[in-house]
Design a protein around this motif. Structure first.
Motif, PDB file in Angstrom:
ATOM      1  N   VAL A   6       0.642  -1.713  -0.047  1.00  0.00           N
ATOM      2  CA  VAL A   6      -0.273  -0.514  -0.063  1.00  0.00           C
ATOM      3  C   VAL A   6       1.215   0.975   0.041  1.00  0.00           C
ATOM      4  N   ILE A   7       1.797   1.460   0.849  1.00  0.00           N
ATOM      5  CA  ILE A   7       2.968   2.116   1.004  1.00  0.00           C
ATOM      6  C   ILE A   7       3.683   2.650  -0.496  1.00  0.00           C
ATOM      7  N   ALA A   8       3.527   2.180  -0.770  1.00  0.00           N
ATOM      8  CA  ALA A   8       5.158   1.209  -2.437  1.00  0.00           C
ATOM      9  C   ALA A   8       3.779   2.317  -3.544  1.00  0.00           C
ATOM     10  N   GLU A   9       2.571   1.905  -3.063  1.00  0.00           N
ATOM     11  CA  GLU A   9       1.109   2.742  -4.325  1.00  0.00           C
ATOM     12  C   GLU A   9       1.104   3.648  -4.470  1.00  0.00           C
ATOM     13  N   ALA A  10       0.984   4.249  -2.951  1.00  0.00           N
ATOM     14  CA  ALA A  10       0.771   5.732  -2.385  1.00  0.00           C
ATOM     15  C   ALA A  10       2.310   6.022  -2.981  1.00  0.00           C
ATOM     16  N   LYS A  11       3.163   5.870  -3.227  1.00  0.00           N
ATOM     17  CA  LYS A  11       4.344   6.607  -3.424  1.00  0.00           C
ATOM     18  C   LYS A  11       4.485   6.616  -5.013  1.00  0.00           C
ATOM     19  N   SER A  12       3.986   5.506  -5.574  1.00  0.00           N
ATOM     20  CA  SER A  12       3.404   6.046  -7.144  1.00  0.00           C
ATOM     21  C   SER A  12       2.863   6.727  -7.382  1.00  0.00           C
ATOM     22  N   LYS A  13       2.072   6.825  -6.427  1.00  0.00           N
ATOM     23  CA  LYS A  13       1.206   8.102  -7.397  1.00  0.00           C
ATOM     24  C   LYS A  13       1.010   9.608  -6.587  1.00  0.00           C
ATOM     25  N   GLY A  14       2.500   9.530  -6.004  1.00  0.00           N
ATOM     26  CA  GLY A  14       2.973  10.925  -5.169  1.00  0.00           C
ATOM     27  C   GLY A  14       1.943  10.934  -4.647  1.00  0.00           C
ATOM     28  N   LEU A  15       0.823  10.217  -3.615  1.00  0.00           N
ATOM     29  CA  LEU A  15       0.072  10.561  -2.451  1.00  0.00           C
ATOM     30  C   LEU A  15       1.544   9.724  -1.313  1.00  0.00           C
ATOM     31  N   ALA A  16       1.894   9.930  -1.165  1.00  0.00           N
ATOM     32  CA  ALA A  16       3.183   9.753  -0.062  1.00  0.00           C
ATOM     33  C   ALA A  16       4.493   9.952  -0.271  1.00  0.00           C
ATOM     34  N   GLU A  17       5.452  10.080   0.283  1.00  0.00           N
ATOM     35  CA  GLU A  17       7.002  10.350   0.815  1.00  0.00           C
ATOM     36  C   GLU A  17       7.405   9.447   0.939  1.00  0.00           C
TER      37      GLU A  17
END
Length: 288
Positions: A277-288
């Motif tokens: 989930v964290i990796a997916e969020a980062k790939s979409k610019g939703l998390a650092e």
């Protein structure tokens, strides 16, 4: 030791005509060294099945082998082999701490050992009891003379497991091992089971907690109406589920995300899922 069931059927009414079957043509193999889960709704046959593994319930129909043991009661030498079988296949029932009865922790853990190893010396008994208590994370000197009823619920459960572990079983079968424990107690007990598994023991757990099963088991058997309907990894078991079983939280969220077009390539283990989930969020610019 490998467990192999073929066409195993059982009725609590014996072999009466039209007797209701608690187990129906069960086919199942548990490989040596696995951390194996058995799931299913109440009444699906889980507890009946596991009690066959050390012949607490005798075989009625089909075949069952546990390592070198043929559990057909008609087999030559069957009765003589039961003591050895039950030493190698340890059974821990739900809420095992309620089965503690002796005046001291030492006496409770030593009880089964003395039954299995007639003539064992006091020195050997003390050595084995100490080893078993330390294996479950308890301080032998501090706890051996205490009454089991002075201990916390988690400690009592560890003592009960030590009472099985003291006979050095190759297979440990546990029915709802973390039922009633707080989150810390659950985590500690599952860590203990993993350490025993890492030491070479086969661990079989029956559980209604799908999150616990997915986080810990290599493979899982799903039972329904006395049958083993499906065997596989958690990802295989819960794939395409149509409501016949409760989904783990990770599967529910994964399915919800898939409906929104977000496909996660990960297992259903909590840690793996969070990382994905964290990796997916980062790939979409939703998390650092």
């Amino acid at each position: 030791m490998r467990i192999v069931c073929e066409n195993l059927s059982f009725s609590y009414d014996g072999k009466k005509k039209n007797a209701a079957l608690a187990l129906k043509n069960v086919n199942l193999t548990v490989e040596e060294g696995e951390f194996f889960g058995i799931i299913g709704h109440t009444g699906s046959g889980k507890s009946t099945l596991i009690q066959h593994f050390n012949a607490l319930i005798p075989l009625q129909s089909g075949t069952l082998t546990v390592g070198e043991f043929n559990l057909d009661p008609k087999n030559k030498g069957y009765k003589k082999s039961l003591l050895q079988l039950r030493q190698k296949v340890g059974m821990v029932f739900q809420y095992p701490e309620y089965q503690l009865f002796a005046e001291s922790v030492y006496a409770d853990v030593a009880f089964g050992l003395k039954n299995f190893r007639k003539g064992i010396t006091d020195e050997q008994t003390a050595f084995e009891v100490k080893k078993a208590l330390e294996a479950v994370g308890l301080d032998y000197d501090r706890i051996k003379d205490k009454s089991p009823f002075e201990l916390s619920g988690g400690q009592r459960r560890r003592v009960a497991i030590a009472g099985v572990l003291v006979t050095n079983p190759e297979i440990m079968v546990l029915d709802e091992p973390v039922a009633g424990l707080d989150p810390v107690g659950k985590k500690e007990l599952m860590a203990l089971l993993h350490s025993l598994n890492a030491g070479g023991r086969t661990i079989i757990v029956v559980s209604h907690d799908m999150d616990e099963v997915c986080d810990n088991c290599d493979r899982v058997a799903f039972m329904e109406n006395g049958r083993v309907e499906k065997v596989g990894t958690c990802e295989e078991i819960f794939a395409g589920n149509t409501g016949r079983m409760t989904l783990p939280l990770t599967a529910k969220i994964k399915n919800a995300l898939a409906e929104k077009g977000v496909e996660l390539n990960c297992s259903l283990k909590t840690d793996d899922f969070i990382e994905a989930v964290i990796a997916e969020a980062k790939s979409k610019g939703l998390a650092e």
